[in-house]
Motif scaffolding. Structure first.
Motif, mmCIF file in Angstrom:
data_model
loop_
_atom_site.group_PDB
_atom_site.id
_atom_site.type_symbol
_atom_site.label_atom_id
_atom_site.label_comp_id
_atom_site.label_asym_id
_atom_site.label_seq_id
_atom_site.Cartn_x
_atom_site.Cartn_y
_atom_site.Cartn_z
ATOM 1 N N ILE A 123 0.848 -1.180 0.000
ATOM 2 C CA ILE A 123 0.000 0.000 0.000
ATOM 3 C C ILE A 123 0.884 1.230 0.000
ATOM 4 C CG2 ILE A 123 -1.721 1.240 1.342
ATOM 5 C CD1 ILE A 123 -2.411 -1.708 2.391
ATOM 6 N N ASN A 124 0.632 2.117 -0.945
ATOM 7 C CA ASN A 124 1.398 3.342 -1.063
ATOM 8 C C ASN A 124 0.445 4.515 -0.822
ATOM 9 O OD1 ASN A 124 3.100 5.412 -1.666
ATOM 10 N ND2 ASN A 124 3.374 4.885 -3.820
ATOM 11 N N PRO A 125 0.377 5.018 0.408
ATOM 12 C CA PRO A 125 -0.562 6.099 0.718
ATOM 13 C C PRO A 125 -0.324 7.365 -0.105
ATOM 14 C CG PRO A 125 0.355 5.185 2.735
ATOM 15 C CD PRO A 125 1.105 4.590 1.585
ATOM 16 N N ALA A 126 0.895 7.578 -0.578
ATOM 17 C CA ALA A 126 1.208 8.781 -1.336
ATOM 18 C C ALA A 126 0.431 8.845 -2.643
ATOM 19 C CB ALA A 126 2.700 8.849 -1.611
ATOM 20 N N LYS A 127 0.104 7.709 -3.213
ATOM 21 C CA LYS A 127 -0.611 7.734 -4.494
ATOM 22 C C LYS A 127 -2.017 8.294 -4.334
ATOM 23 C CE LYS A 127 -2.682 3.146 -4.842
ATOM 24 N NZ LYS A 127 -2.737 1.930 -5.629
ATOM 25 N N TYR A 128 -2.573 8.210 -3.133
ATOM 26 C CA TYR A 128 -3.923 8.718 -2.911
ATOM 27 C C TYR A 128 -3.949 10.241 -2.787
ATOM 28 C CZ TYR A 128 -4.721 3.794 -2.074
ATOM 29 O OH TYR A 128 -4.763 2.442 -2.212
ATOM 30 N N ASP A 129 -2.805 10.842 -2.469
ATOM 31 C CA ASP A 129 -2.744 12.295 -2.331
ATOM 32 C C ASP A 129 -2.983 13.015 -3.655
ATOM 33 O OD1 ASP A 129 -2.327 12.138 0.382
ATOM 34 O OD2 ASP A 129 -0.142 12.136 0.199
ATOM 35 N N SER A 130 -2.688 12.354 -4.757
ATOM 36 C CA SER A 130 -2.870 12.982 -6.060
ATOM 37 C C SER A 130 -4.267 12.762 -6.640
ATOM 38 C CB SER A 130 -1.823 12.462 -7.046
ATOM 39 O OG SER A 130 -2.015 11.070 -7.254
ATOM 40 N N MET A 131 -5.094 12.007 -5.949
ATOM 41 C CA MET A 131 -6.432 11.710 -6.450
ATOM 42 C C MET A 131 -7.421 12.792 -6.027
ATOM 43 S SD MET A 131 -6.485 7.616 -5.628
ATOM 44 C CE MET A 131 -7.950 7.155 -6.539
ATOM 45 N N SER A 132 -8.430 12.998 -6.864
ATOM 46 C CA SER A 132 -9.493 13.949 -6.515
ATOM 47 C C SER A 132 -10.433 13.303 -5.506
ATOM 48 C CB SER A 132 -10.280 14.338 -7.775
ATOM 49 O OG SER A 132 -11.061 13.226 -8.223
ATOM 50 N N CYS A 133 -11.300 14.117 -4.921
ATOM 51 C CA CYS A 133 -12.250 13.597 -3.941
ATOM 52 C C CYS A 133 -13.178 12.566 -4.583
ATOM 53 C CB CYS A 133 -13.063 14.735 -3.330
ATOM 54 S SG CYS A 133 -12.076 15.817 -2.276
ATOM 55 N N THR A 134 -13.575 12.799 -5.804
ATOM 56 C CA THR A 134 -14.435 11.853 -6.514
ATOM 57 C C THR A 134 -13.709 10.526 -6.729
ATOM 58 O OG1 THR A 134 -15.520 13.697 -7.641
ATOM 59 C CG2 THR A 134 -15.805 11.508 -8.604
ATOM 60 N N GLU A 135 -12.444 10.609 -7.107
ATOM 61 C CA GLU A 135 -11.650 9.387 -7.300
ATOM 62 C C GLU A 135 -11.450 8.646 -5.983
ATOM 63 O OE1 GLU A 135 -8.811 10.545 -11.086
ATOM 64 O OE2 GLU A 135 -8.319 11.355 -9.114
ATOM 65 N N LEU A 136 -11.233 9.395 -4.914
ATOM 66 C CA LEU A 136 -11.073 8.778 -3.596
ATOM 67 C C LEU A 136 -12.361 8.085 -3.164
ATOM 68 C CD1 LEU A 136 -8.989 11.543 -1.810
ATOM 69 C CD2 LEU A 136 -8.215 9.227 -2.353
ATOM 70 N N ARG A 192 -8.796 10.945 2.043
ATOM 71 C CA ARG A 192 -10.073 11.622 1.804
ATOM 72 C C ARG A 192 -10.393 12.601 2.935
ATOM 73 N NH1 ARG A 192 -15.654 8.403 1.506
ATOM 74 N NH2 ARG A 192 -16.220 9.546 3.342
ATOM 75 N N ALA A 193 -10.111 12.210 4.164
ATOM 76 C CA ALA A 193 -10.373 13.090 5.307
ATOM 77 C C ALA A 193 -9.492 14.337 5.251
ATOM 78 C CB ALA A 193 -10.134 12.323 6.612
ATOM 79 N N ARG A 194 -8.238 14.157 4.827
ATOM 80 C CA ARG A 194 -7.322 15.297 4.715
ATOM 81 C C ARG A 194 -7.716 16.227 3.580
ATOM 82 N NH1 ARG A 194 -3.453 11.296 5.081
ATOM 83 N NH2 ARG A 194 -3.092 11.417 2.850
ATOM 84 N N LYS A 195 -8.069 15.635 2.463
ATOM 85 C CA LYS A 195 -8.232 16.388 1.233
ATOM 86 C C LYS A 195 -9.642 16.928 1.005
ATOM 87 C CE LYS A 195 -6.631 16.036 -3.436
ATOM 88 N NZ LYS A 195 -5.789 15.263 -4.311
#
Length: 114
Positions: free
Chosen positions: A30-43, A105-108
């Motif tokens: 699991i690479n949490p960094a990849k989720y930082d670049s996703m939009s809220c809809t993608e998340l 998602r909670a952060r972004k």
């Protein structure tokens, strides 16, 4: 030995062995960094997909755990246990992934709908 029961055991053994073979998701990390670049809809979508995978894996694990293994199938119970354990490990990995997505998602996505 009854010839019919021997022939019937071949497909059962094949299914058990195929079920016990490797899973394509076993080596994933699991690479949490990849989720930082996703939009809220993608998340949101990724979170839903993760939940669906967890449910499907839990169903599979339940089916395996409730499978009746004939006594004459040597090692069948061990294979059944190994497959159920593999599914449990997959569920654990999926839950970790889901937690990472939820944290991103909670952060972004504070207060935004997408």
């Amino acid at each position: 030995m009854n010839w019919t029961s021997t022939r019937a055991s071949t497909p059962v053994l094949a299914v058990v062995l195929l079920a016990a073979t490797g899973c394509s998701s076993l080596g994933r990390t699991i690479n949490p960094a990849k989720y930082d670049s996703m939009s809220c809809t993608e998340l949101n979508s990724a979170l839903g997909e993760s939940a669906g995978e967890i449910s499907q894996t839990a169903i599979t694990r339940g089916k395996v755990a409730n499978t009746s293994v004939p006594r004459w199938l040597l090692g069948g119970s061990r294979v059944k246990t190994a497959v159920a354990n593999r599914e449990t490990a997959r569920i654990d990995r999926l839950k970790q992934q889901q937690d990472a997505i939820a944290a991103a998602r909670a952060r972004k996505c504070r207060g935004s709908a997408g």
